[in-house]
Design a protein around this motif. Structure first.
Motif, PDB file in Angstrom:
ATOM      1  N   GLU A 220       0.799  -1.426   0.202  1.00  0.00           N
ATOM      2  CA  GLU A 220       0.470  -0.146   0.035  1.00  0.00           C
ATOM      3  C   GLU A 220       0.903   0.971  -0.004  1.00  0.00           C
ATOM      4  O   GLU A 220       1.867   1.277   0.472  1.00  0.00           O
ATOM      5  CB  GLU A 220      -0.952  -0.124   1.380  1.00  0.00           C
ATOM      6  N   LEU A 221       0.362   2.496  -0.751  1.00  0.00           N
ATOM      7  CA  LEU A 221       1.738   3.793  -1.181  1.00  0.00           C
ATOM      8  C   LEU A 221       0.356   5.076  -0.941  1.00  0.00           C
ATOM      9  O   LEU A 221      -1.117   3.798  -1.103  1.00  0.00           O
ATOM     10  CB  LEU A 221       2.530   3.547  -2.326  1.00  0.00           C
ATOM     11  N   ILE A 222       1.112   5.920  -0.809  1.00  0.00           N
ATOM     12  CA  ILE A 222       0.118   7.201  -0.896  1.00  0.00           C
ATOM     13  C   ILE A 222       0.953   7.992  -1.897  1.00  0.00           C
ATOM     14  O   ILE A 222       1.538   8.216  -2.039  1.00  0.00           O
ATOM     15  CB  ILE A 222       0.411   7.768   0.816  1.00  0.00           C
ATOM     16  N   HIS A 223      -0.498   7.776  -2.575  1.00  0.00           N
ATOM     17  CA  HIS A 223      -0.330   9.244  -3.807  1.00  0.00           C
ATOM     18  C   HIS A 223      -1.316  10.350  -3.545  1.00  0.00           C
ATOM     19  O   HIS A 223      -2.590   9.995  -2.913  1.00  0.00           O
ATOM     20  CB  HIS A 223      -1.903   8.698  -4.510  1.00  0.00           C
ATOM     21  N   GLU A 224      -0.687  11.963  -3.320  1.00  0.00           N
ATOM     22  CA  GLU A 224      -0.803  12.711  -3.651  1.00  0.00           C
ATOM     23  C   GLU A 224      -1.653  13.933  -4.777  1.00  0.00           C
ATOM     24  O   GLU A 224      -0.948  13.861  -5.492  1.00  0.00           O
ATOM     25  CB  GLU A 224       0.667  13.554  -2.618  1.00  0.00           C
ATOM     26  N   TYR A 238      -1.032   3.226 -11.150  1.00  0.00           N
ATOM     27  CA  TYR A 238      -0.698   2.039 -10.578  1.00  0.00           C
ATOM     28  C   TYR A 238      -1.087   0.992 -11.251  1.00  0.00           C
ATOM     29  O   TYR A 238      -0.854  -0.173 -10.076  1.00  0.00           O
ATOM     30  CB  TYR A 238      -0.841   2.890  -9.232  1.00  0.00           C
ATOM     31  N   ASP A 239      -1.011   1.036 -12.131  1.00  0.00           N
ATOM     32  CA  ASP A 239      -2.277  -0.201 -12.665  1.00  0.00           C
ATOM     33  C   ASP A 239      -3.060  -0.981 -12.264  1.00  0.00           C
ATOM     34  O   ASP A 239      -3.351  -2.254 -11.894  1.00  0.00           O
ATOM     35  CB  ASP A 239      -1.145  -1.430 -12.974  1.00  0.00           C
ATOM     36  N   LEU A 240      -3.459  -0.265 -11.341  1.00  0.00           N
ATOM     37  CA  LEU A 240      -5.376  -0.268 -10.894  1.00  0.00           C
ATOM     38  C   LEU A 240      -5.967  -0.061 -11.979  1.00  0.00           C
ATOM     39  O   LEU A 240      -6.417   0.305 -12.634  1.00  0.00           O
ATOM     40  CB  LEU A 240      -4.867   0.294  -9.565  1.00  0.00           C
ATOM     41  N   THR A 241      -7.028  -0.609 -11.947  1.00  0.00           N
ATOM     42  CA  THR A 241      -8.472  -0.300 -12.179  1.00  0.00           C
ATOM     43  C   THR A 241      -9.263   0.316 -11.418  1.00  0.00           C
ATOM     44  O   THR A 241      -9.466   0.913 -10.404  1.00  0.00           O
ATOM     45  CB  THR A 241      -9.956  -1.490 -12.163  1.00  0.00           C
ATOM     46  N   THR A 242     -10.450   1.937 -12.149  1.00  0.00           N
ATOM     47  CA  THR A 242     -10.664   2.414 -11.045  1.00  0.00           C
ATOM     48  C   THR A 242     -11.326   1.860 -10.197  1.00  0.00           C
ATOM     49  O   THR A 242     -11.599   2.719  -8.664  1.00  0.00           O
ATOM     50  CB  THR A 242     -11.400   3.723 -11.676  1.00  0.00           C
ATOM     51  N   GLU A 243     -12.753   0.331 -10.758  1.00  0.00           N
ATOM     52  CA  GLU A 243     -12.821   0.232  -8.906  1.00  0.00           C
ATOM     53  C   GLU A 243     -12.165  -0.416  -8.189  1.00  0.00           C
ATOM     54  O   GLU A 243     -12.431   0.054  -7.028  1.00  0.00           O
ATOM     55  CB  GLU A 243     -14.011  -1.413  -9.482  1.00  0.00           C
ATOM     56  N   THR A 244     -10.997  -0.855  -8.067  1.00  0.00           N
ATOM     57  CA  THR A 244     -10.252  -1.027  -7.460  1.00  0.00           C
ATOM     58  C   THR A 244      -9.832   0.256  -6.311  1.00  0.00           C
ATOM     59  O   THR A 244      -9.354   0.277  -4.863  1.00  0.00           O
ATOM     60  CB  THR A 244      -8.837  -1.935  -7.915  1.00  0.00           C
ATOM     61  N   ASN A 249     -10.419   2.990  -1.633  1.00  0.00           N
ATOM     62  CA  ASN A 249     -10.684   4.972  -0.875  1.00  0.00           C
ATOM     63  C   ASN A 249     -12.473   4.743  -0.493  1.00  0.00           C
ATOM     64  O   ASN A 249     -12.931   5.528  -1.678  1.00  0.00           O
ATOM     65  CB  ASN A 249     -10.266   6.000  -1.601  1.00  0.00           C
ATOM     66  N   ASP A 250     -12.898   4.274   0.547  1.00  0.00           N
ATOM     67  CA  ASP A 250     -14.196   4.079   1.355  1.00  0.00           C
ATOM     68  C   ASP A 250     -14.803   5.671   0.985  1.00  0.00           C
ATOM     69  O   ASP A 250     -16.015   5.761   0.380  1.00  0.00           O
ATOM     70  CB  ASP A 250     -14.842   3.310   1.842  1.00  0.00           C
ATOM     71  N   GLU A 251     -13.720   7.236   0.973  1.00  0.00           N
ATOM     72  CA  GLU A 251     -14.115   8.358   0.647  1.00  0.00           C
ATOM     73  C   GLU A 251     -15.118   8.488  -0.508  1.00  0.00           C
ATOM     74  O   GLU A 251     -15.218   9.394  -0.356  1.00  0.00           O
ATOM     75  CB  GLU A 251     -13.537   9.241   1.381  1.00  0.00           C
ATOM     76  N   LEU A 252     -14.658   7.600  -1.690  1.00  0.00           N
ATOM     77  CA  LEU A 252     -14.623   7.876  -2.898  1.00  0.00           C
ATOM     78  C   LEU A 252     -15.724   7.593  -3.734  1.00  0.00           C
ATOM     79  O   LEU A 252     -16.419   6.256  -3.686  1.00  0.00           O
ATOM     80  CB  LEU A 252     -13.438   8.252  -3.688  1.00  0.00           C
ATOM     81  N   ASP A 253     -16.538   8.214  -4.461  1.00  0.00           N
ATOM     82  CA  ASP A 253     -16.870   7.629  -6.096  1.00  0.00           C
ATOM     83  C   ASP A 253     -16.729   7.726  -6.752  1.00  0.00           C
ATOM     84  O   ASP A 253     -15.994   8.960  -7.089  1.00  0.00           O
ATOM     85  CB  ASP A 253     -18.650   7.353  -5.115  1.00  0.00           C
ATOM     86  N   VAL A 266      -3.094   3.579  -2.538  1.00  0.00           N
ATOM     87  CA  VAL A 266      -3.036   3.166  -3.583  1.00  0.00           C
ATOM     88  C   VAL A 266      -2.385   1.926  -3.517  1.00  0.00           C
ATOM     89  O   VAL A 266      -1.615   2.322  -2.473  1.00  0.00           O
ATOM     90  CB  VAL A 266      -2.173   3.904  -4.883  1.00  0.00           C
ATOM     91  N   THR A 267      -2.552   1.090  -4.636  1.00  0.00           N
ATOM     92  CA  THR A 267      -0.865   0.199  -4.491  1.00  0.00           C
ATOM     93  C   THR A 267       0.268   0.061  -5.541  1.00  0.00           C
ATOM     94  O   THR A 267      -0.644   0.083  -6.603  1.00  0.00           O
ATOM     95  CB  THR A 267      -1.993  -1.662  -4.430  1.00  0.00           C
ATOM     96  N   ASP A 268       1.369  -0.205  -5.316  1.00  0.00           N
ATOM     97  CA  ASP A 268       2.172  -0.784  -6.340  1.00  0.00           C
ATOM     98  C   ASP A 268       3.092  -1.446  -5.988  1.00  0.00           C
ATOM     99  O   ASP A 268       2.630  -2.055  -4.702  1.00  0.00           O
ATOM    100  CB  ASP A 268       2.261   0.182  -6.637  1.00  0.00           C
ATOM    101  N   TYR A 269       3.911  -2.034  -6.741  1.00  0.00           N
ATOM    102  CA  TYR A 269       5.134  -3.335  -6.624  1.00  0.00           C
ATOM    103  C   TYR A 269       6.174  -2.674  -5.801  1.00  0.00           C
ATOM    104  O   TYR A 269       6.974  -1.919  -6.952  1.00  0.00           O
ATOM    105  CB  TYR A 269       5.102  -4.038  -7.792  1.00  0.00           C
ATOM    106  N   VAL A 270       6.426  -3.365  -4.885  1.00  0.00           N
ATOM    107  CA  VAL A 270       7.908  -2.379  -4.306  1.00  0.00           C
ATOM    108  C   VAL A 270       8.433  -4.055  -4.627  1.00  0.00           C
ATOM    109  O   VAL A 270       7.940  -4.874  -4.684  1.00  0.00           O
ATOM    110  CB  VAL A 270       7.447  -1.632  -2.975  1.00  0.00           C
ATOM    111  N   ALA A 271      10.072  -4.104  -5.158  1.00  0.00           N
ATOM    112  CA  ALA A 271      10.847  -4.617  -5.257  1.00  0.00           C
ATOM    113  C   ALA A 271      11.357  -5.273  -3.640  1.00  0.00           C
ATOM    114  O   ALA A 271      11.674  -4.451  -2.489  1.00  0.00           O
ATOM    115  CB  ALA A 271      12.363  -4.244  -5.683  1.00  0.00           C
ATOM    116  N   PHE A 272      11.795  -6.398  -3.915  1.00  0.00           N
ATOM    117  CA  PHE A 272      12.094  -7.325  -2.346  1.00  0.00           C
ATOM    118  C   PHE A 272      13.444  -6.684  -1.907  1.00  0.00           C
ATOM    119  O   PHE A 272      13.467  -6.666  -0.887  1.00  0.00           O
ATOM    120  CB  PHE A 272      12.028  -8.494  -2.355  1.00  0.00           C
TER     121      PHE A 272
END
Length: 482
Positions: A220-224, A238-244, A249-253, A266-272
């Motif tokens: 999980e990451l934070i996008h400003e 972030y390679d997500l769908t709008t639905e995801t 973010n429950d406060e958004l529609d 948001v979520t993103d892949y982070v290297a091990f």
């Protein structure tokens, strides 16, 4: 007195009673201690049984641990033989024996082994690879883990170099000019290995392991929010769908208006782990020469000449470089040595102010040449200037100090032409130019180059059409030219 005697007798009797009670308690205590000694001696002869647990599940009791361990070893060996896949197998659950001494041993070995047979899980003994506090995956053995890490590093460093690093000491580095040498390759997270028994389908191949290390793990990451961001553009980044993104973010529609600097999950892949390469290089670099400006009153303002040509120098620079996943993250200069000093360029710029007022003495407006057509009547019309042809070179010169008043083009007549106002009643015109080297408003000194002779406009060949006007009326140039 009689009462005193009776009181004394009562006290004596009370003391006797107390003494008798104390004696009884002492006898009881002594008897109890004797009993405890007897029980302790009897307890030493009691048999020991063992309660068997697999993880937290109770299996039963046994009076000989080796019966259980031998049985499990035999089952493991049988599974390995049946599988015949080269893997090493083991018991997945944790086996525990908890001892207890009992009066009566009633264990049933056959029943216990039958119970074990129903619940034991035998799977592959795996090597667990962890980087930092993240488990990457399970491998059949340590060799596969080492190969996976080697191949992952080889994405950023040549395999031959990795093999050399394993075989040689690189503490002392000797470099030739233009040479780069890798000193060390490491991972940004600590590598730790452990053992675990897992299902066969959980095992990773070397190829799978390298792919997993390259891909990383979702975090999980934070996008400003910044200007121009939309839900769809943020999701795509972030390679997500709008639905995801909305689910995160429950406060958004879908109709939400984003605010600048609003923070979204948001979520993103982070290297091990990042591959960090430490290297040194010795390179030859150019020392660019500097330009010095000197002023001279011998040249007009705007004119310049080169007094000394600049020459670049050379230096050898020894760098220590750190690369993270192939990109330079840090470059430090260890040493630098000048091989050749740079020579500064010296430019002399004029400070002499050009007088925009003409002297009245006109110089020849070309470099050599002759008058091919005179001022006056010609071919049934009037020729308002002179034509100069066959010059030594094709430079056009200002005949006197003045200000460039006009630059224009006349396709049916003058072609490209220049008009100079000498600010003393005289103006001169230069026509059929191939090239113009001045601009309107520029002050030009007598004899300075203003263009190149050509054949533009209505012309029979390369020449300069030159006119002189006095107070708005053309005059014969021959009357003023020296």
């Amino acid at each position: 007195m009689y009462r005193d005697r009776r009181l004394n007798l009562s006290i004596v009797n009370l003391l006797k009673a107390i003494m008798i009670i104390l004696a009884i308690f002492m006898l009881i205590g002594f008897g109890a201690s004797q009993t405890q000694v007897v029980y302790a001696q009897e307890d030493q002869a009691l048999p020991t049984i063992y309660h068997i647990y697999l993880d937290d599940d109770y299996v039963g009791t046994i009076d000989d641990q080796s019966i259980v361990t031998n049985y499990i070893d035999e089952r493991v060996e049988q599974v390995e033989q049946d599988a015949d896949d080269g893997y090493t197998y083991g018991l997945k659950q944790e086996l525990m024996f908890i001892p207890e001494r009992v009066f009566n041993n009633q264990t049933n070995h056959d029943q216990i082994l039958e119970s074990l047979d129903e619940v034991i899980v035998i799977e592959v003994k795996a090597t667990v690879l962890a980087l930092g506090d993240q488990v990457v995956g399970y491998f059949a053995n340590e060799d596969m883990v080492e190969q996976t890490l080697f191949d992952y590093k080889a994405k950023y460093v040549d395999e031959d170099i990795l093999e050399q690093l394993e075989e040689q000491d690189t503490d002392e580095v000797e470099l030739e000019t233009g040479e780069t040498k890798v000193l060390d390759v490491s991972l940004s997270e600590e590598v730790s290995l452990s053992g675990e028994v897992v299902a066969k389908d959980q095992l990773l191949s070397v190829e799978d392991g390298v792919e997993l290390l390259e891909k990383g793990t979702l975090e999980e990451l934070i996008h400003e929010v910044s200007e121009g961001d939309t839900l769809s553009s943020i999701a795509a980044a972030y390679d997500l769908t709008t639905e995801t993104l909305l689910d995160l973010n429950d406060e958004l529609d879908e109709d939400s208006l984003l605010q600048l600097e609003q923070e979204l999950n948001v979520t993103d892949y982070v290297a091990f782990a990042d591959v960090i390469v430490y290297e040194e290089e010795l390179v030859e670099e150019t020392i660019s020469y500097q330009t010095e400006i000197e002023e001279s009153e011998e040249l007009y303002r705007g004119e310049s000449e080169t007094k000394q040509e600049g020459q670049d120098g050379e230096k050898e620079v020894h760098y220590a470089i750190e690369r993270v996943n192939g990109e330079v993250s840090e470059r430090e200069t260890i040493n630098e040595e000048i091989v050749k000093e740079a020579v500064d360029e010296i430019i002399v710029e004029g400070t002499k102010v050009i007088d925009s007022r003409g002297t009245g003495d006109f110089v020849w407006p070309a470099v050599g040449g002759y008058i091919s057509s005179q001022y006056g009547p010609r071919w049934g019309s009037f020729h308002s200037g002179i034509d100069i042809a066959r010059p030594s070179n094709r430079d056009i010169l200002a005949t006197d100090n003045g200000t460039v008043e006009k630059i224009s083009y006349d396709a049916n007549g003058y072609g490209h032409y220049i008009v100079i106002n000498h600010n003393n009643g005289y103006k001169t015109l230069y026509a059929h130019l191939e090239q113009v080297d001045v601009s309107v408003g520029q002050t030009v000194p007598k004899g300075s180059k203003i263009g190149v002779m050509g054949t533009t406009g209505r012309s029979t060949g390369v020449h300069l059409h030159f006119e002189v006007s006095e107070n708005g009326t053309t005059i014969n140039p021959n009357h003023v030219l020296n």
